[in-house]
Design an enzyme around this catalytic site. Structure first.
Site, PDB file in Angstrom:
ATOM      1  N   HIS A  39       0.834  -1.199   0.000  1.00 26.91           N
ATOM      2  CA  HIS A  39       0.000   0.000   0.000  1.00 26.91           C
ATOM      3  C   HIS A  39       0.871   1.252   0.000  1.00 26.91           C
ATOM      4  CE1 HIS A  39       0.419   0.973   4.289  1.00 26.91           C
ATOM      5  NE2 HIS A  39       0.377  -0.324   4.500  1.00 26.91           N
ATOM      6  N   SER A  92      -5.935   6.110   6.190  1.00 24.89           N
ATOM      7  CA  SER A  92      -6.089   4.788   6.780  1.00 24.89           C
ATOM      8  C   SER A  92      -6.433   3.821   5.661  1.00 24.89           C
ATOM      9  CB  SER A  92      -7.175   4.805   7.848  1.00 24.89           C
ATOM     10  OG  SER A  92      -8.353   4.217   7.342  1.00 24.89           O
ATOM     11  N   LYS A  93      -6.173   2.544   5.929  1.00 22.92           N
ATOM     12  CA  LYS A  93      -6.418   1.557   4.881  1.00 22.92           C
ATOM     13  C   LYS A  93      -7.906   1.482   4.542  1.00 22.92           C
ATOM     14  CE  LYS A  93      -2.402  -1.187   5.825  1.00 22.92           C
ATOM     15  NZ  LYS A  93      -1.949  -2.338   6.553  1.00 22.92           N
ATOM     16  N   ARG A  94      -8.728   2.020   5.429  1.00 20.64           N
ATOM     17  CA  ARG A  94     -10.172   1.967   5.156  1.00 20.64           C
ATOM     18  C   ARG A  94     -10.686   3.236   4.486  1.00 20.64           C
ATOM     19  NH1 ARG A  94      -8.987  -0.977   9.343  1.00 20.64           N
ATOM     20  NH2 ARG A  94      -8.615   0.842  10.641  1.00 20.64           N
TER      21      ARG A  94
END
Ligand code: GLU
Length: 484
Positions: free
Chosen positions: A17, A254-256
């Site tokens: 990521h 954030s990954k979300r």
């Protein structure tokens, strides 16, 4: 200067990521700037979180970006191998034995339940929770007895009293922590696997790592690591803790975060170019001296300096990424750009009746405009959709001047007699219409564009008409004229 050796040490818990890719990139740029080595080490000790294919995916996308490790599990240097932590357990064991012998570490038999009760008690008394050292005071006989009973244990470090851990962070400057704020932490878990803070020190030392660039979330881990370096009498590498990447609302990415694509795989799928991602990410927390923003890999390596890494959070600016990618797309040889767009077009439209030349001409028309491969799909819809519609604003324009109908009729009549429907010939008809219908500039081009494409803006008009083909163009002109 000794040979620079840096590492990127992901846990194989998912795909590459943005945050990790940037960490890898800065380590890589630093290593290559100083003619050093960039090492990939897999930190897979959190076994439950490892995912199948996680390591392959990390490697695949590092490769895609052109961040090629000099050493890795796939490309080991025998002097430092292995490169996966779970294959290095015997190495850690050796150092654990030494720490236990020296009294720098001890076995802790407290159960998770006991630890939790103690934790609650400390919190309720307003204390910072930390291990109460119950097992530090066990006699050797008590320890032997518990071991004989087969009780599980962790191994904790005995944090020295009254020590100060100081270092000059390459990004943040002087940082210091006191040992009194750190409880005896776990080096080795009950399953015999070392914790991150322990394994990382053994690995960085035994792999001769000289510099460590990593995310700022690791800053508070650094005193724990320096503590071990001191116990072992090892030289401490230089640390640089990079600031956060934040979204456009200045919140930590954030990954979300649904608004920002997080993974390199997503960018590849959408038709972003790896060289553009490389360039864009280099500007996420680093800036060159001048105003220049477009750098190829070699010039980034040349220009990179750790002294220009940012001390404040870097914003992930989607518009800038689009701009950077568009800059690289414009420079692509046409065949490369066609390759980038083809999978997206094939998925969206039936191309079976179209010639290769036609498809290439269509794609070429948009090379200046698009900022990533998949973006071409909605733009070319008017060349595929038989259902022809004129946007409301465009329709209003058509009705704004009584001469527009005449202009379109003149143009349509000229096209009817055109055998060779090429952009040059079409352009000549537009010019002829200018004279005959006495329409100039916007009053010439806009009605033709709207009547044939339905929209007010688009690529070169004559090229668009050539691509649409004579039948479609005449049909659309006729229908539009009928509405006026
Ligand atoms: N495995 C750690 C991580 O992914 C590496 C941290 C470090 O670079 O020390 O965050």
């Amino acid at each position: 200067m000794e040979k620079v050796r840096v590492r990127y040490a992901p846990s194989p818990t998912g795909h590459l990521h943005i945050g990790n890719a940037r960490t890898a990139l800065f380590n890589y740029l630093f290593a290559k700037h100083y003619h050093g080595d960039f090492i990939l080490r897999i930190e897979d000790t959190d076994v439950a979180r490892n995912v199948e294919g996680g390591e392959e995916s990390q490697l695949k996308y590092l490769n895609w970006l052109g961040i090629i490790p000099d050493e890795s599990p796939q490309h080991p240097n025998p002097k430092y191998a292995p490169y996966r932590q779970m294959e290095r357990l015997d190495i850690y064991q050796k150092y654990t034995n030494w720490l236990l012998e020296k009294g720098y570490a001890y076995k802790c038999f407290c159960t998770p339940e006991e630890l939790e009760v103690e934790h609650q008690r400390q919190e309720s008394e307003g204390m910072a929770p930390r291990y109460n050292r119950k097992c530090l005071y066990l006699t050797p006989e008590e320890v032997a007895e518990k071991e004989k009973q087969g009780l599980p244990y962790t191994i904790r470090i005995k944090v020295p009293d009254n020590e100060v851990y100081e270092f000059d962070d390459m990004i943040r400057g002087h940082v210091s922590f006191e040992s009194k704020d750190i409880g005896d932490w776990v080096l080795v878990k009950a399953n015999g696997i070392p914790t991150y803070n322990y394994a990382v020190v053994i690995d960085d030392h035994t792999m001769d790592i000289t510099h460590v660039f990593r995310g700022e979330e690791h800053l508070s881990n650094t005193p724990k690591q320096i503590m071990l370096y001191k116990m072992f009498g090892w030289e401490v590498p230089k640390f640089g803790h990079m600031t956060l990447i934040v979204n456009e609302n200045h919140k930590k990415l954030s990954k979300r975060d649904a608004n920002v694509l997080q993974f390199m795989s997503q960018y590849e799928e959408l038709g972003y170019l790896p060289q553009a991602m490389f360039n864009f990410m280099a500007l996420l927390g680093w800036s060159p001296e001048g105003e220049q923003e477009i750098f190829d890999k070699d010039s980034l390596i040349e220009a990179f300096s750790e002294t220009r890494l940012s001390k404040s959070p870097s914003m992930f600016d989607k518009a800038k990424l689009a701009w950077v990618n568009n800059r690289y797309i414009k420079e692509l040889p046409l065949e490369e750009f066609v390759k980038l767009c083809m999978p997206h077009l094939e998925k969206a439209y039936d191309l079976s009746s179209k010639s290769k030349e036609w498809i290439e001409k269509l794609i070429a028309t948009y090379q200046e405009q698009v900022s990533y491969g998949a973006e071409i799909v909605p733009l070319v819809e008017l060349f595929f959709n038989n259902k022809f519609e004129i946007e409301a604003e465009a329709d209003e324009f058509l009705h704004s001047d009584p001469n527009i109908k005449n202009t379109l009729e003149v143009f349509a009549n000229l096209l009817v007699n055109l055998d060779d429907f090429t952009k040059d010939n079409i352009f000549a008809c537009i010019k002829e219409t200018q004279k005959t219908a006495n329409a100039k500039g916007k009053m010439l081009y806009m009605p033709i564009r709207i009547a044939t494409t339905g929209i007010m803006h688009g690529p070169d008009l004559a090229v668009s008409l050539e691509l649409l083909g004579k039948d479609v163009v005449l049909e659309r002109l006729k229908n539009t004229i009928n509405t006026l």
